[in-house]
Design a protein around this motif. Structure first.
Motif: not given
Length: 74
Positions: A23, A26, A29-30
């Motif tokens: 989590k 991610k 990365e966002r």
């Protein structure tokens, strides 16, 4: 006397740590993608710009559309 940790608890803890790590990865990365795509600006300005593009392209045919999909849409 010290209580022993069961294998089930050890597996649940490991899975929880893995989910949290995925989590966070991610999320990072966002953030990175948003910073690269926006020029580093986050907030209301980015949301307004996206809305303007949608309105200006309202009459345009989307890429890759076929006559069948256009017939179903009407």
């Amino acid at each position: 006397m010290k209580k022993r940790q069961t294998m089930g608890k050890m597996m649940r803890d490991r899975e929880l740590r893995e989910r949290r790590a995925m989590k966070q990865q991610k999320k990072d990365e966002r953030k990175l993608a948003a910073a690269e795509g926006d020029g580093g600006v986050e907030g209301a300005e980015g949301a307004e710009g996206a809305g303007e593009n949608i309105e200006s392209d309202a009459g345009a045919t989307p890429l890759g559309s076929s006559p069948e999909s256009e017939a179903r849409a009407t």
